[in-house]
Enzyme design. Structure first.
Site, PDB file in Angstrom:
ATOM      1  CB  CYS A   2      15.683  19.681 -18.832  1.00 37.48           C
ATOM      2  SG  CYS A   2      16.411  20.412 -20.287  1.00 37.48           S
ATOM      3  NE  ARG A  27      16.237  16.292 -13.916  1.00 39.61           N
ATOM      4  CZ  ARG A  27      15.817  15.053 -14.137  1.00 39.61           C
ATOM      5  NH1 ARG A  27      15.735  14.213 -13.132  1.00 39.61           N
ATOM      6  NH2 ARG A  27      15.467  14.669 -15.337  1.00 39.61           N
ATOM      7  CD1 TRP A  74      23.087  19.973 -19.173  1.00 43.35           C
ATOM      8  CD2 TRP A  74      22.425  19.052 -21.106  1.00 43.35           C
ATOM      9  NE1 TRP A  74      24.153  19.301 -19.719  1.00 43.35           N
ATOM     10  CE2 TRP A  74      23.792  18.731 -20.907  1.00 43.35           C
ATOM     11  CE3 TRP A  74      21.803  18.569 -22.255  1.00 43.35           C
ATOM     12  CZ2 TRP A  74      24.526  17.957 -21.793  1.00 43.35           C
ATOM     13  CZ3 TRP A  74      22.539  17.806 -23.154  1.00 43.35           C
ATOM     14  CH2 TRP A  74      23.889  17.506 -22.910  1.00 43.35           C
ATOM     15  CG  ASN A 100      13.833  16.420 -19.412  1.00 44.79           C
ATOM     16  OD1 ASN A 100      14.778  16.553 -20.178  1.00 44.79           O
ATOM     17  ND2 ASN A 100      13.762  15.465 -18.498  1.00 44.79           N
ATOM     18  N   GLY A 101      13.493  17.025 -22.792  1.00 39.48           N
ATOM     19  CA  GLY A 101      13.471  16.022 -23.860  1.00 39.48           C
ATOM     20  C   GLY A 101      13.958  16.600 -25.173  1.00 39.48           C
ATOM     21  CD  GLU A 481      34.173   5.266 -12.398  1.00 44.67           C
ATOM     22  OE1 GLU A 481      33.849   5.160 -13.587  1.00 44.67           O
ATOM     23  OE2 GLU A 481      33.558   6.018 -11.597  1.00 44.67           O
ATOM     24  CE  LYS A 485      33.537   9.546 -11.486  1.00 46.92           C
ATOM     25  NZ  LYS A 485      32.701   8.409 -11.698  1.00 46.92           N
ATOM     26  CD  GLU A 488      32.321  12.336 -14.286  1.00 46.62           C
ATOM     27  OE1 GLU A 488      31.262  12.617 -14.849  1.00 46.62           O
ATOM     28  OE2 GLU A 488      32.466  11.313 -13.598  1.00 46.62           O
ATOM     29  CG  HIS A 504      49.627  -3.449 -28.654  1.00 44.25           C
ATOM     30  ND1 HIS A 504      50.321  -4.263 -29.499  1.00 44.25           N
ATOM     31  CD2 HIS A 504      49.464  -4.146 -27.500  1.00 44.25           C
ATOM     32  CE1 HIS A 504      50.553  -5.434 -28.904  1.00 44.25           C
ATOM     33  NE2 HIS A 504      50.039  -5.377 -27.681  1.00 44.25           N
ATOM     34  CE  LYS A 603      24.147  11.334 -10.059  1.00 41.13           C
ATOM     35  NZ  LYS A 603      25.502  10.734 -10.007  1.00 41.13           N
TER      36      LYS A 603
HETATM   37  O1  M6R Z   1      22.470   6.936 -14.333  1.00 43.29           O
HETATM   38  P1  M6R Z   1      23.401   6.056 -15.112  1.00 43.29           P
HETATM   39  O2  M6R Z   1      24.201   5.150 -14.236  1.00 43.29           O
HETATM   40  O3  M6R Z   1      22.726   5.317 -16.217  1.00 43.29           O
HETATM   41  O4  M6R Z   1      24.410   7.085 -15.776  1.00 43.29           O
HETATM   42  C1  M6R Z   1      25.373   6.672 -16.696  1.00 43.29           C
HETATM   43  C2  M6R Z   1      26.373   7.760 -16.948  1.00 43.29           C
HETATM   44  O5  M6R Z   1      25.757   8.892 -17.488  1.00 43.29           O
HETATM   45  C3  M6R Z   1      27.113   8.172 -15.664  1.00 43.29           C
HETATM   46  O6  M6R Z   1      27.702   7.087 -15.037  1.00 43.29           O
HETATM   47  C4  M6R Z   1      28.194   9.213 -15.988  1.00 43.29           C
HETATM   48  O7  M6R Z   1      29.203   8.635 -16.758  1.00 43.29           O
HETATM   49  C5  M6R Z   1      28.745   9.828 -14.708  1.00 43.29           C
HETATM   50  N1  M6R Z   1      28.842  11.246 -14.851  1.00 43.29           N
HETATM   51  C6  M6R Z   1      30.075   9.322 -14.343  1.00 43.29           C
HETATM   52  O8  M6R Z   1      30.563   9.875 -13.172  1.00 43.29           O
END
Ligand code: M6R
Length: 608
Positions: A2, A27, A74, A100-101, A481, A485, A488, A504, A603
């Site tokens: 948001c 965001r 959002w 927002n919230g 990671e 990537k 997502e 396992h 974000k």
């Molecule tokens: O702002 P932050 O680093 O606390 O965010 C944590 C996660 O939300 C963030 O890393 C998220 O997993 C990303 N979309 C990954 O690319």
């Protein structure tokens, strides 16, 4: 998550609101709207979908006025459809609200409000706020807001305007971010600085639990009880080009390419005269640092992965027992924390709700919290005892890239700092590490030059249904990671695993169609990882390996290999992740997906 914008002043209000919403778009959102007061009434334009649709609607049905609020939503409670889109209005159409919230007690509040005759237009939790304010409007807008915030539980930031007073925006925040700016001609409020970046030179980070009355030449801040709160404005340090794509097609690609520069700046700033310096806000003395017997790093998503690398490096160099927790687990698990435990929060945005809650959990237990953050003056920055700014610069793409490598390099620097302090890292060792770090920006540049080759690999696998990512030791986190990537932004099912765990269970997934990204630069676990790749090959899996340049062994058993420069094992997670960022990027663009704004994601995850 948001985006809020509000503006009062002499500029064209709809343009300012839309401009702010475009810059807050990163965001994450799925609907948007604005409300402007013109000719004494609220004029609302809102649409589900992209901001371009809101812009088109405003072109078809123009609005004008001297004050307005805007919002990107959002969805949490209720589908992204027009009735649930903000701004929300009261029964009498006198006030417009953007929030927002999450309001956790909204159901009981809503029942009460409905029993008193209020008509709800949406199924959002936020709508209770506008009706609660409406009920107390006879006390005036500010007092109505003050009595309302006391009835809410959850977290929120909001801005409200009223047709009965076109000179001011009233805002409030509790555990959700909000900033404001003002001068003699105009004033604005926004979820973060990017919303107002081209307009104001100074910014006020609104303190938690306060109410702001904002107008031309006016910014009165009080706490929820009504006591005045003084806040010193800060200079706005980013400008429009920092949050612009430049010649890149996407922010994500720009941010991947920025990594050499970011690392160069960090190393220049943090290594001075052959010593590691972690900045002026470390907030924890050397004597206190020496006493630390345990570190608990808590973070989410990519930042959690950086924490995993941090654990390996801190334990290796500082010999301090280090644990890494996912914040949403840490905050509820009543962890055993003694007075010599240092809790760390790692967060790019500094606003992640679970990480912030984890920080507060630690503070309730009287523990010191040292945080790594990118966004200065974010909530995590302000509430920590000490901070290390990761210096990645604004990161707009939802998929975190440059913040990840900036976090790792800072955890590495922290490990060296603690190791030197505790006598585990000698002067000679430190010199060796500094040499490895100093080479890093140029080495990252070399890996980025492989972009075209990586795109070719992406072309071959963009139709894959599933991917596996394997790594060991320091590069176990790289595998996690890389998988995050890919999933997502490309929506491909990608699983990251510690390669030693394969037999396992997950090895059952491997067949002739399964691409397996194997992270195997030269390291102390090279042979072990090599054996794991052999096991995958024996089951007809298709290895795409990240290897050290010149390594013929792993290359020999891989379908594709991506060489990274010869490097110290501890910097390998930084070099090895770059090809995985590029692979995910190219697969997603080949699938014509919205790389910077993947579906369902935000974000800055400001709700639990
Ligand atoms: O702002 P932050 O680093 O606390 O965010 C944590 C996660 O939300 C963030 O890393 C998220 O997993 C990303 N979309 C990954 O690319």
């Amino acid at each position: 998550m948001c985006g809020i914008i509000g503006y009062v002043g002499t500029r064209d209000v709809p343009s300012v609101l839309l401009g702010g919403l475009w810059r807050l778009e990163y965001r994450g959102y799925d609907s948007s709207g604005i409300a402007v007061i013109g000719n004494g009434e609220l004029i609302i334009r809102k649409v589900p979908g992209k901001l371009s649709e809101l812009e088109a609607l405003i072109k078809r049905q123009p609005v004008s006025g001297g004050i307005g609020v805007g919002h990107t939503r959002w969805a949490t409670h209720g589908l992204p459809q027009e009735n649930n889109t903000h701004p929300l209005i009261d029964c009498n159409e006198e006030i417009a609200l953007v929030v927002n919230g999450i309001i956790e007690n909204y159901l009981s509040l809503k029942d009460d409000l409905e029993s008193r005759g209020h008509i709800f237009r949406s199924v959002t939790d936020s709508e209770v706020i506008v009706h609660l304010i409406e009920e107390d409007l006879d006390k005036g807008l500010v007092d109505a807001v003050r009595s309302t915030v006391k009835k809410l539980t959850g977290n929120f930031a909001f801005a409200v305007i009223s047709v009965n007073d076109r000179s001011k925006i009233v805002c409030a925040r509790h555990d959700a971010p909000l900033i404001c700016c003002y001068n003699s001609k105009e004033a604005a409020v926004a979820s973060d600085i990017s919303g107002v970046v081209s307009i104001f030179n100074d910014v006020i980070y609104i303190p938690n639990d306060s109410i702001v009355v904002l107008g031309k030449g006016k910014c009165n801040i009080t706490n929820f009880q009504g006591r005045e709160v003084r806040v010193t404005p800060r200079k706005v340090t980013i400008d429009v080009k920092d949050i612009d794509k430049g010649h890149f097609p996407h922010f994500m690609l720009k941010e991947i390419y920025e990594q050499p520069k970011v690392l160069h700046n960090i190393i220049n700033e943090r290594i001075v005269g052959g010593r590691v310096t972690l900045g002026s806000e470390l907030g924890i003395s050397d004597a206190e640092m020496k006493k630390v017997s345990r570190i608990l790093i808590q973070a989410c998503g990519t930042s959690w992965h950086a924490g995993l690398v941090g654990k390996y490096i801190i334990e290796k160099f500082a010999r301090i027992h280090t644990e890494v927790d996912i914040s949403s687990e840490f905050r509820y698990r009543d962890a055993v924390l003694d007075s010599d435990t240092l809790v760390m929060a790692v967060s790019q945005s500094g606003e992640t709700a679970d990480t912030l809650a984890g920080l507060r959990e630690a503070k309730v237990k009287f523990l010191k919290v040292l945080s790594l953050v990118n966004v200065i003056q974010s909530s995590i920055h302000r509430e920590s005892d000490g901070i290390i700014e990761i210096m990645a610069g604004p990161e707009i793409g939802v998929a975190s890239t440059k913040a990840y490598t900036a976090e790792i390099v800072h955890l590495y620097l922290l490990a060296l700092y603690l190791g030197s302090l505790r006598g585990f890292v000698s002067k000679v060792d430190l010199e060796e590490h500094i040499a490895a770090l100093t080479k890093l920006p140029a080495q990252v540049e070399q890996v980025i030059r492989l972009d075209d080759d990586i795109r070719e690999i992406a072309e071959e696998f963009s139709d894959a249904r599933d991917f596996l990512f394997l790594g060991r030791g320091l590069n176990y986190a790289t595998a996690l990671e890389g998988a995050l990537k890919l999933k997502e932004i490309s929506y491909i099912n990608a699983t990251g695993y510690a390669a030693g765990e394969m037999k396992h269970g997950p090895i059952a997934l491997i067949d002739h169609k399964m691409p397996i990204v194997c992270v195997n630069p030269r390291s102390s676990v090279y042979d072990k990882m090599f054996n794991n790749i052999q096991e995958a090959v024996a089951r007809k899996g298709i290895p795409i390996s990240v290897v050290t340049k010149g390594d013929r062994r792993t290359r020999g058993i891989s379908k594709h290999s991506i060489p990274i420069p010869e490097c110290h094992e501890c910097v390998s997670p930084i070099l090895a992740v770059i090809p995985l960022q590029l692979l995910a990027y190219h697969i997603a663009t080949l699938k014509e997906l919205d790389v910077d704004r993947p579906r369902n994601l935000a974000k800055s995850v400001t709700v639990e």
